[in-house]
Motif scaffolding. Structure first.
Motif, PDB file in Angstrom:
ATOM      1  N   GLU A  97     -10.297  -4.219  -2.184  1.00 14.23           N
ATOM      2  CA  GLU A  97      -9.876  -3.220  -1.181  1.00 14.23           C
ATOM      3  C   GLU A  97      -8.487  -3.547  -0.639  1.00 14.23           C
ATOM      4  O   GLU A  97      -7.664  -2.644  -0.434  1.00 14.23           O
ATOM      5  CB  GLU A  97     -10.897  -3.145  -0.038  1.00 14.23           C
ATOM      6  CG  GLU A  97     -12.191  -2.458  -0.453  1.00 14.23           C
ATOM      7  CD  GLU A  97     -13.366  -2.737   0.477  1.00 14.23           C
ATOM      8  OE1 GLU A  97     -14.427  -2.149   0.238  1.00 14.23           O
ATOM      9  OE2 GLU A  97     -13.229  -3.549   1.415  1.00 14.23           O
ATOM     10  N   CYS A  98      -8.232  -4.829  -0.421  1.00 16.64           N
ATOM     11  CA  CYS A  98      -6.881  -5.228   0.026  1.00 16.64           C
ATOM     12  C   CYS A  98      -5.862  -4.777  -1.009  1.00 16.64           C
ATOM     13  O   CYS A  98      -4.813  -4.209  -0.670  1.00 16.64           O
ATOM     14  CB  CYS A  98      -6.772  -6.748   0.167  1.00 16.64           C
ATOM     15  SG  CYS A  98      -7.816  -7.451   1.423  1.00 16.64           S
ATOM     16  N   LEU A 119      -2.568  -2.321  -0.649  1.00 14.57           N
ATOM     17  CA  LEU A 119      -1.231  -2.875  -0.896  1.00 14.57           C
ATOM     18  C   LEU A 119      -0.526  -2.149  -2.047  1.00 14.57           C
ATOM     19  O   LEU A 119       0.686  -1.937  -2.013  1.00 14.57           O
ATOM     20  CB  LEU A 119      -1.339  -4.380  -1.175  1.00 14.57           C
ATOM     21  CG  LEU A 119      -1.834  -5.210   0.020  1.00 14.57           C
ATOM     22  CD1 LEU A 119      -2.201  -6.621  -0.406  1.00 14.57           C
ATOM     23  CD2 LEU A 119      -0.786  -5.248   1.129  1.00 14.57           C
ATOM     24  N   LYS A 120      -1.300  -1.749  -3.046  1.00 16.87           N
ATOM     25  CA  LYS A 120      -0.698  -1.015  -4.169  1.00 16.87           C
ATOM     26  C   LYS A 120      -0.181   0.338  -3.708  1.00 16.87           C
ATOM     27  O   LYS A 120       0.856   0.811  -4.179  1.00 16.87           O
ATOM     28  CB  LYS A 120      -1.713  -0.834  -5.299  1.00 16.87           C
ATOM     29  CG  LYS A 120      -1.809  -2.050  -6.190  1.00 16.87           C
ATOM     30  CD  LYS A 120      -2.530  -1.723  -7.473  1.00 16.87           C
ATOM     31  CE  LYS A 120      -2.419  -2.888  -8.444  1.00 16.87           C
ATOM     32  NZ  LYS A 120      -3.500  -2.881  -9.422  1.00 16.87           N
ATOM     33  N   TRP A 121      -0.919   0.965  -2.794  1.00 14.76           N
ATOM     34  CA  TRP A 121      -0.435   2.239  -2.240  1.00 14.76           C
ATOM     35  C   TRP A 121       0.898   2.029  -1.503  1.00 14.76           C
ATOM     36  O   TRP A 121       1.814   2.840  -1.608  1.00 14.76           O
ATOM     37  CB  TRP A 121      -1.469   2.839  -1.278  1.00 14.76           C
ATOM     38  CG  TRP A 121      -2.663   3.428  -1.956  1.00 14.76           C
ATOM     39  CD1 TRP A 121      -2.769   3.750  -3.282  1.00 14.76           C
ATOM     40  CD2 TRP A 121      -3.921   3.775  -1.361  1.00 14.76           C
ATOM     41  NE1 TRP A 121      -4.023   4.274  -3.538  1.00 14.76           N
ATOM     42  CE2 TRP A 121      -4.746   4.307  -2.378  1.00 14.76           C
ATOM     43  CE3 TRP A 121      -4.434   3.694  -0.075  1.00 14.76           C
ATOM     44  CZ2 TRP A 121      -6.047   4.752  -2.155  1.00 14.76           C
ATOM     45  CZ3 TRP A 121      -5.733   4.140   0.169  1.00 14.76           C
ATOM     46  CH2 TRP A 121      -6.522   4.656  -0.865  1.00 14.76           C
ATOM     47  N   ALA A 122       0.966   0.927  -0.751  1.00 16.34           N
ATOM     48  CA  ALA A 122       2.218   0.632  -0.029  1.00 16.34           C
ATOM     49  C   ALA A 122       3.359   0.421  -1.029  1.00 16.34           C
ATOM     50  O   ALA A 122       4.481   0.906  -0.827  1.00 16.34           O
ATOM     51  CB  ALA A 122       2.036  -0.599   0.853  1.00 16.34           C
ATOM     52  N   LYS A 123       3.066  -0.260  -2.139  1.00 20.45           N
ATOM     53  CA  LYS A 123       4.088  -0.479  -3.182  1.00 20.45           C
ATOM     54  C   LYS A 123       4.519   0.855  -3.789  1.00 20.45           C
ATOM     55  O   LYS A 123       5.705   1.098  -4.032  1.00 20.45           O
ATOM     56  CB  LYS A 123       3.538  -1.372  -4.301  1.00 20.45           C
ATOM     57  CG  LYS A 123       3.420  -2.827  -3.951  1.00 20.45           C
ATOM     58  CD  LYS A 123       4.731  -3.515  -3.834  1.00 20.45           C
ATOM     59  CE  LYS A 123       5.151  -4.229  -5.097  1.00 20.45           C
ATOM     60  NZ  LYS A 123       6.309  -5.102  -4.842  1.00 20.45           N
ATOM     61  N   GLU A 124       3.537   1.698  -4.053  1.00 20.59           N
ATOM     62  CA  GLU A 124       3.820   2.999  -4.654  1.00 20.59           C
ATOM     63  C   GLU A 124       4.719   3.839  -3.741  1.00 20.59           C
ATOM     64  O   GLU A 124       5.570   4.598  -4.205  1.00 20.59           O
ATOM     65  CB  GLU A 124       2.487   3.716  -4.856  1.00 20.59           C
ATOM     66  CG  GLU A 124       2.494   4.781  -5.926  1.00 20.59           C
ATOM     67  CD  GLU A 124       1.113   5.445  -5.984  1.00 20.59           C
ATOM     68  OE1 GLU A 124       0.096   4.709  -5.969  1.00 20.59           O
ATOM     69  OE2 GLU A 124       1.079   6.694  -6.001  1.00 20.59           O
ATOM     70  N   GLU A 175      -2.549 -11.685  -0.704  1.00 25.07           N
ATOM     71  CA  GLU A 175      -2.302 -10.685  -1.758  1.00 25.07           C
ATOM     72  C   GLU A 175      -0.948 -10.005  -1.545  1.00 25.07           C
ATOM     73  O   GLU A 175      -0.232  -9.727  -2.503  1.00 25.07           O
ATOM     74  CB  GLU A 175      -3.439  -9.649  -1.806  1.00 25.07           C
ATOM     75  CG  GLU A 175      -4.757 -10.209  -2.292  1.00 25.07           C
ATOM     76  CD  GLU A 175      -4.684 -10.924  -3.640  1.00 25.07           C
ATOM     77  OE1 GLU A 175      -4.059 -10.375  -4.575  1.00 25.07           O
ATOM     78  OE2 GLU A 175      -5.216 -12.042  -3.748  1.00 25.07           O
ATOM     79  N   ALA A 176      -0.608  -9.735  -0.284  1.00 23.68           N
ATOM     80  CA  ALA A 176       0.712  -9.142   0.013  1.00 23.68           C
ATOM     81  C   ALA A 176       1.809 -10.083  -0.461  1.00 23.68           C
ATOM     82  O   ALA A 176       2.807  -9.658  -1.061  1.00 23.68           O
ATOM     83  CB  ALA A 176       0.846  -8.872   1.508  1.00 23.68           C
ATOM     84  N   GLY A 216       4.910  -9.573  -3.256  1.00 23.35           N
ATOM     85  CA  GLY A 216       6.283  -9.515  -2.763  1.00 23.35           C
ATOM     86  C   GLY A 216       6.461  -8.541  -1.604  1.00 23.35           C
ATOM     87  O   GLY A 216       7.464  -7.840  -1.515  1.00 23.35           O
ATOM     88  N   ILE A 217       5.477  -8.494  -0.725  1.00 21.31           N
ATOM     89  CA  ILE A 217       5.602  -7.607   0.440  1.00 21.31           C
ATOM     90  C   ILE A 217       5.753  -8.456   1.699  1.00 21.31           C
ATOM     91  O   ILE A 217       4.925  -9.338   1.980  1.00 21.31           O
ATOM     92  CB  ILE A 217       4.356  -6.695   0.582  1.00 21.31           C
ATOM     93  CG1 ILE A 217       4.103  -5.924  -0.719  1.00 21.31           C
ATOM     94  CG2 ILE A 217       4.533  -5.731   1.744  1.00 21.31           C
ATOM     95  CD1 ILE A 217       2.844  -5.059  -0.698  1.00 21.31           C
ATOM     96  N   LEU A 218       6.827  -8.201   2.451  1.00 22.58           N
ATOM     97  CA  LEU A 218       7.059  -8.905   3.715  1.00 22.58           C
ATOM     98  C   LEU A 218       6.050  -8.414   4.757  1.00 22.58           C
ATOM     99  O   LEU A 218       5.645  -7.246   4.715  1.00 22.58           O
ATOM    100  CB  LEU A 218       8.486  -8.638   4.204  1.00 22.58           C
ATOM    101  CG  LEU A 218       9.579  -9.229   3.309  1.00 22.58           C
ATOM    102  CD1 LEU A 218      10.881  -8.447   3.468  1.00 22.58           C
ATOM    103  CD2 LEU A 218       9.803 -10.697   3.643  1.00 22.58           C
TER     104      LEU A 218
END
Ligand code: GCB
Length: 603
Positions: free
Chosen positions: A340-341, A345-350, A370-371, A375-377
């Motif tokens: 679920e995480c 996070l993939k949606w945020a990347k998209e 996972e973030a 590579g997500i700050l």
């Protein structure tokens, strides 16, 4: 005689002070990085009793029960025995998980639920065993085999108890009294805009470590340096002068440090490839002592501000973000799995993000890890939200505890660059003092990250807004929550709003947005349509293009989330609809407006 009384008073005072201090220590000290330890999971179905009157805890004089509480898990010994509870014939709840989404009758429930898990366990020789809770919302009182282990307050951070010598080979029972009653003096307080999910919301483990073990460590780049790695390792039950080893194989580093008073400090030169959203490099770090060994994946990066800009590894970076609640896609309720995480996070990347604001409380360690891999700050915060009791000492202590527990858990995560200390708090002297003290606490614990708070207290003047909240002085980065076109002003006017900043510091538009029901279409002037939300994003993005001290944004919010303030049945059905994606995972039109801004500007 008077003197003797005086002395006695001081002794009693010190004893009390000590008791408080010990409570704090008990609450804040957990073992670092359980993922790399010998753990036995206690996940799965637990037996449970819903106890709104706390009958299992208080007697009829409303005094805590010393015996015959539900924590004893008593069974009738003869047919004449009176026992008015029975875990074996009551309900079952899944752990990890909130209770609200597991049973219809618990949907709105706020109060006490007793959880019980039975298990067998064979402790290994010379090992210490902890029972470790990743999070329980909100208050937990924990008992093992009928004996109280301790308690914890705060719904989003881990805690543990030493159970060495208390476990049996067969039929242990762990009982947790979980209470999520909202309280005026609590953190958060009674009034929020998210669901008060109760329960053992994150995993529970038995952790087994050698008697002398690596308890905690900090490893990161020294402030203002990209070549000096510095840190410490804390050993529990160490021998004075014992040597610990730190190994980073890929960097060819192999060091030793000596333990003094339980801690080994170290500092060494290295040239790591720096962690960044474009290249989220993590290094395997092995730490070992005489008896114990832990492995972590650690990234190295620098973050600083110069004037109104962010510099990551010395390079200017604009934070293209989104706010996220810890709410599970598709099924709603609390996030309970890594999968679920990853979906969130993939949606945020998209969407094109290099940054997320994890609102409004510390999310799970898995979410942060996972973030980091992607590579997500990250902006991570505590639930000092709206109107908490700023002049209450216990409230402050509670907030500080939650802050310390958050920083303790995640201090080795390169992804985290911002510690958030508050959200939309009303200005007053007591609030300024409270938040100033929290900011000082962050600085005392961690000099390598930045302090921020989300403010909704900007002043208005002809044609625009002025950032002048006194809190601006105590933070490094100013978060601004501003709902142009939704709570204030017309959509058409947003593009023309001018902003001034009284502080030479970066500003993040930490919230902006408006609600839309996915699939509802109509005119752009019609509230709740996707077209309205789309126009609102267009106009706000235009406004933000003109704010030259803006260093990033995290609009409100990635996905629709449950909130008991949202009663409009036609649209909301207990959901805050400001998501760019519905709770069923369908993007709304505004998603593509923000995506276009992120992918085609500010690269
Ligand atoms: C805010 C709050 C956020 C709410 C949001 C809203 O300002 O910080 O927690 O959910 O507004 O939707 O009203």
């Amino acid at each position: 005689m008077k003197q003797a009384y005086h002395y006695l008073f001081i002794v009693i005072f010190l004893m009390q002070f000590n008791a408080v201090a010990q409570e704090v220590v008990e609450k804040t000290t957990v073992i670092q990085n359980i993922e790399s330890r010998d753990i036995t999971s206690l996940k799965g179905l637990w037996q449970a009793i819903v106890d709104p009157l706390e009958n299992g805890y208080y007697n009829h004089r409303y005094l805590p029960k010393e015996k015959d509480g539900y924590f004893e898990n008593k069974k009738p010994q003869s047919p004449s025995d009176l026992i008015e509870y029975d875990f074996d014939s009551d309900i079952e709840l899944m752990v990890p998980g909130d209770w609200n989404t597991q049973m219809e009758k618990l949907y709105y429930y706020e109060g006490t639920v007793w959880y019980k898990k039975s298990f067998d366990y064979s402790p290994k020789e010379n090992q210490i065993t902890y029972v470790y809770f990743e999070a329980v919302n909100y208050e937990a009182i924990v008992y093992l085999n009928g004996e109280k282990l301790g308690s914890h307050i705060g719904g989003y951070t881990p805690f543990q108890f030493d159970v060495t010598g208390k476990l049996k080979e067969k039929d242990n029972f762990l009982v947790v009294k979980v209470d999520n009653k909202r309280r005026r003096e609590a953190i958060p307080t009674v009034n929020t805009d998210w669901w008060n999910y109760g329960g053992i919301t994150r995993s529970v483990h038995l952790v087994s470590v050698p008697k002398s073990h690596i308890k905690d460590y900090s490893i990161q780049l020294e402030k203002n340096s990209s070549t000096q790695i510095t840190g410490w390792i804390d050993l529990e039950n160490s021998r004075e002068g014992e040597v610990v080893k730190i190994e980073i194989p890929v960097l060819n580093k192999n060091l030793e440090a000596e333990v003094k008073n339980g801690r080994a400090n170290f500092s060494f030169k290295a040239k790591p490839k720096l962690w960044s959203p474009k290249s989220p490099t993590l290094y395997t770090v092995n730490i070992s002592s005489n008896d114990d060994q832990v492995t972590d994946q650690i990234g190295f990066r620098t973050i600083e501000t110069r004037g109104s800009k962010f510099f990551l590894n010395g390079e200017n970076i604009f934070l293209k973000g989104i706010s996220i609640h810890e709410e599970a896609p598709f099924k709603t309720g609390r996030v309970t799995s890594k999968e679920e995480c990853i979906i969130l996070l993939k949606w945020a990347k998209e969407l094109g993000c290099n940054f997320i604001r994890l609102a409004h409380y510390p999310h799970s360690e898995t979410m942060v890890k996972e973030a980091e891999k992607m590579g997500i700050l990250v902006w991570s915060e505590i639930p000092v939200y709206w109107t908490v009791l700023f002049d209450n000492k216990d409230t402050y202590q509670n907030a500080e505890n939650q802050l310390v527990e958050m920083i303790n858990r995640d201090k080795n995560r390169a992804a985290i660059i911002l510690w958030g200390i508050a959200n939309e708090t009303p200005e007053s002297d007591a609030r300024n003092e409270f938040l100033k003290n929290l900011s000082l606490k962050v600085r005392a614990l961690d000099q390598t990250r930045l302090v921020t708070a989300a403010l909704d207290t900007q002043s208005s003047e002809e044609g625009g807004k002025v950032i002048d909240d006194p809190l601006g002085e105590y933070v490094d980065v100013i978060g601004i929550n501003h709902y142009c076109g939704w709570y204030v002003d017309d959509i058409e006017s947003c593009a023309g709003v001018q902003w001034k900043n009284n502080y030479d510091k970066p500003m993040i538009m930490s919230e902006m947005g408006g609600g839309a029901l996915q699939g509802l279409h109509g005119d752009k002037n019609e509230r709740w349509t996707e077209e309205y939300q789309e126009a609102l994003y267009e106009s706000n993005i235009e406004m933000m293009r003109n704010i030259e001290f803006m260093a990033g944004l995290s609009p409100w919010i990635l996905m629709d989330f449950r909130s008991s303030r949202r009663h409009l049945q036609r649209i909301q059905k207990d959901f805050n609809r400001k998501g760019l994606i519905s709770e069923q995972g369908v993007p709304k039109k505004a998603f593509y407006i923000l995506q276009d801004y992120y992918l085609n500007e500010n690269n």
